[in-house]
Design a protein around this motif. Structure first.
Motif, PDB file in Angstrom:
ATOM      1  N   PHE A 243      -6.306 -14.568  -7.477  1.00 28.07           N
ATOM      2  CA  PHE A 243      -5.681 -13.241  -7.453  1.00 28.07           C
ATOM      3  C   PHE A 243      -4.820 -13.013  -8.694  1.00 28.07           C
ATOM      4  O   PHE A 243      -4.919 -11.983  -9.367  1.00 28.07           O
ATOM      5  CB  PHE A 243      -4.829 -13.083  -6.191  1.00 28.07           C
ATOM      6  CG  PHE A 243      -5.547 -12.446  -5.037  1.00 28.07           C
ATOM      7  CD1 PHE A 243      -5.298 -11.129  -4.700  1.00 28.07           C
ATOM      8  CD2 PHE A 243      -6.465 -13.163  -4.290  1.00 28.07           C
ATOM      9  CE1 PHE A 243      -5.962 -10.522  -3.632  1.00 28.07           C
ATOM     10  CE2 PHE A 243      -7.133 -12.579  -3.222  1.00 28.07           C
ATOM     11  CZ  PHE A 243      -6.878 -11.257  -2.886  1.00 28.07           C
TER      12      PHE A 243
ATOM     13  N   ARG B 149      -6.206 -10.862 -12.145  1.00 25.75           N
ATOM     14  CA  ARG B 149      -5.477  -9.644 -12.486  1.00 25.75           C
ATOM     15  C   ARG B 149      -4.876  -9.737 -13.888  1.00 25.75           C
ATOM     16  O   ARG B 149      -4.918  -8.776 -14.658  1.00 25.75           O
ATOM     17  CB  ARG B 149      -4.348  -9.391 -11.460  1.00 25.75           C
ATOM     18  CG  ARG B 149      -4.814  -8.791 -10.152  1.00 25.75           C
ATOM     19  CD  ARG B 149      -5.535  -7.452 -10.332  1.00 25.75           C
ATOM     20  NE  ARG B 149      -4.698  -6.464 -10.985  1.00 25.75           N
ATOM     21  CZ  ARG B 149      -5.065  -5.763 -12.035  1.00 25.75           C
ATOM     22  NH1 ARG B 149      -6.268  -5.925 -12.582  1.00 25.75           N
ATOM     23  NH2 ARG B 149      -4.243  -4.883 -12.587  1.00 25.75           N
TER      24      ARG B 149
ATOM     25  N   THR C  38      -9.973  -5.824 -10.290  1.00 30.74           N
ATOM     26  CA  THR C  38      -8.880  -4.966  -9.840  1.00 30.74           C
ATOM     27  C   THR C  38      -8.390  -5.445  -8.476  1.00 30.74           C
ATOM     28  O   THR C  38      -9.034  -6.271  -7.824  1.00 30.74           O
ATOM     29  CB  THR C  38      -9.352  -3.510  -9.722  1.00 30.74           C
ATOM     30  OG1 THR C  38     -10.339  -3.430  -8.677  1.00 30.74           O
ATOM     31  CG2 THR C  38      -9.955  -3.019 -11.031  1.00 30.74           C
ATOM     32  N   TYR C  39      -7.261  -4.897  -8.035  1.00 26.64           N
ATOM     33  CA  TYR C  39      -6.758  -5.250  -6.710  1.00 26.64           C
ATOM     34  C   TYR C  39      -7.784  -4.885  -5.637  1.00 26.64           C
ATOM     35  O   TYR C  39      -8.013  -5.644  -4.683  1.00 26.64           O
ATOM     36  CB  TYR C  39      -5.438  -4.536  -6.429  1.00 26.64           C
ATOM     37  CG  TYR C  39      -4.243  -5.158  -7.112  1.00 26.64           C
ATOM     38  CD1 TYR C  39      -3.866  -6.467  -6.836  1.00 26.64           C
ATOM     39  CD2 TYR C  39      -3.478  -4.426  -8.018  1.00 26.64           C
ATOM     40  CE1 TYR C  39      -2.770  -7.039  -7.468  1.00 26.64           C
ATOM     41  CE2 TYR C  39      -2.377  -4.992  -8.657  1.00 26.64           C
ATOM     42  CZ  TYR C  39      -2.033  -6.300  -8.371  1.00 26.64           C
ATOM     43  OH  TYR C  39      -0.941  -6.863  -9.002  1.00 26.64           O
ATOM     44  N   SER C  40      -8.396  -3.724  -5.770  1.00 26.91           N
ATOM     45  CA  SER C  40      -9.394  -3.297  -4.781  1.00 26.91           C
ATOM     46  C   SER C  40     -10.557  -4.276  -4.736  1.00 26.91           C
ATOM     47  O   SER C  40     -11.027  -4.651  -3.655  1.00 26.91           O
ATOM     48  CB  SER C  40      -9.901  -1.889  -5.123  1.00 26.91           C
ATOM     49  OG  SER C  40      -8.874  -0.938  -5.003  1.00 26.91           O
TER      50      SER C  40
END
Length: 458
Positions: A290, A294, A300-302
């Protein structure tokens, strides 16, 4: 020593599972049928509500929950490697050094030795990672499964810093016959763990075609040379891989080796630092993904959260299978299957035969019940007094016991090691066993005669 309320009938659920698995070439349905047969033996006409009760008890058992969580977390990690193109980066690096089918399997062999801490980690990580490499050289997936599984438990027991070693050290430390230092006892038994050593030798010979290929392996190799890496009955896996390949072809994410290496390092270090807690290790690896993905703009976070959900979804069938496995283990325990078999063979044990018989009994029980650690926990207090009374080398007998447990873990077609390896290599359990069983049986026979020889001279 043990009560035998069901006698030979205690073997009936196992027989049902084996027969129907051979007929249907499936695992979940025969397992569930076997548990129902066992419930009928245990509860009679009221079997159904009691079967449901046993099922709920199994699903709430902390050990079972732990075992269900592990593949779900690894599903997340493996999915992240795929979507981020991290697996492609590893494959591109490996292809600089791996130029043949044999070397791709040797790389799997070596990677399997490096990931020795836990057979679950080995099964899910090695299979999920190396299939991208071995596919390039048209290695049948069931052959990859055999190589992956054969470097799981066999390696874990030979190095005294693994989950198997921790369990056995605790088991030895609690025995009045062995004293309190479980580590010293365990290390003394390693030279007598014959089956794991023989398995690793046979596997190396197999990789370089120095042992005969069985008919099934020959057929698998010919099929793979024509471009079909999956055995019959694995079409859904083939479709899944085709979809993944198509995604890879349009995946514009830059392959970064650090996106693979850093999470793996954090997985291994996290597991070791937190007292061999694999769940914590995998969570740390996922958290590393994670943060890293990033920071370098890979996802992406999604994408990270959507990939996490997909990774868990991909493991749902495996989790159902795990529940069925543990339910059968509970049914067998209630029926007294292990105790019945031990009572049946105990009268024929002599000092000369003790190591060899120990090997065969634990191997048989591990193969038929899927309960390797439980089997060793039950067998240990029986074989230790026999070894002391017969003046048989204790380390030799313990090495034979562990060897039997490794065999069971290696070839029990509904066992956790086989199941996780099949999931990561995307073949059925039965396809994997058709490759591994002949070589495993050869290793078991060789080990038995070695134990006979050692029983003569020690």
């Amino acid at each position: 020593m043990f009560g035998e309320p069901y006698g030979i009938l205690s073997l009936l659920p196992i027989a049902v599972v084996v027969i129907f698995a051979l007929i249907t070439k499936r695992v979940i349905e025969p397992l569930l049928l076997g548990t129902v047969v066992g419930a009928i033996l245990l509860y009679g006409l009221s079997f159904f509500p009691n079967w449901i009760g046993d099922l709920l008890d199994t699903m709430s058992d902390p050990d079972v929950v732990w075992t269900m969580v592990i593949p779900a977390l690894f599903g997340v990690l493996i999915a992240m490697f795929g979507i981020s193109n991290a697996g492609t980066a590893f494959r591109e690096l490996a292809l600089k050094y791996v130029k043949s089918r044999e070397n791709s399997l040797l790389a799997t062999y070596i990677f399997g030795i490096i990931i020795f801490m836990d057979e679950y980690m080995n099964a899910l990580l090695i299979g999920g990672t190396m299939r991208n490499l071995t596919d390039k050289f048209k290695v049948p997936r069931e052959v990859l499964a055999y190589v992956t599984n054969s470097t799981g438990t066999p390696v874990s027991v030979l190095i005294p810093f693994s989950s198997w070693a921790v369990f056995l050290m605790g088991l030895y430390g609690s025995s009045e016959f062995l004293g309190s230092n479980g580590f010293t006892t365990y290390v003394s038994t390693i030279p007598f763990m014959i089956y794991p050593m023989v398995t690793l030798i046979i596997l190396l010979l197999f990789i370089y075609n120095k042992v005969p290929m069985t008919r099934y392996v020959k057929e698998a190799v010919k099929r793979a040379e024509k471009g079909n890496l999956f055995p019959k009955g694995s079409n859904h896996f083939s479709d899944e891989i085709d979809d993944e390949v198509q995604k890879d072809q349009v995946n514009t994410k830059k392959p970064r080796l650090i996106n693979f290496v850093l999470p793996i390092i954090s997985l291994v270090i996290g597991t070791i630092v937190f007292d061999m807690d694999l769940i914590i290790g995998v969570i740390i690896a996922i958290a590393t993904c994670f943060i890293l993905y990033r920071l370098n703009g890979t996802m992406t976070y999604s994408e990270l959260f959507e990939t996490s959900i997909k990774g868990i979804q991909d493991m749902v069938e495996l989790i159902i299978l795990i529940i069925a496995i543990f339910l059968l283990v509970k049914i067998n325990e209630d029926l007294g299957t292990i105790e019945f078999v031990i009572n049946a063979v105990e009268p024929i044990i002599t000092p000369l035969l003790l190591p060899g018989i120990t090997l065969l009994v634990v191997a048989f029980l591990g193969f038929t019940t899927g309960n390797y650690w439980g089997t060793m926990g039950i067998v240990l207090p029986i074989i230790l007094p026999l070894a002391h009374a017969s003046d048989v080398n204790t380390a030799l007998v313990l090495g034979a016991m562990v060897s039997g447990g490794v065999f069971g873990s290696h070839v029990c077609f509904f066992g956790d090691s086989v199941t996780l390896t099949s999931a990561s290599t995307q073949v059925s359990n039965m396809a994997q066993i058709r490759v591994s069983l002949p070589y495993a049986l050869a290793g078991l026979i060789i080990s038995f005669f070695i134990y006979l020889g050692l029983g003569l001279i020690m």
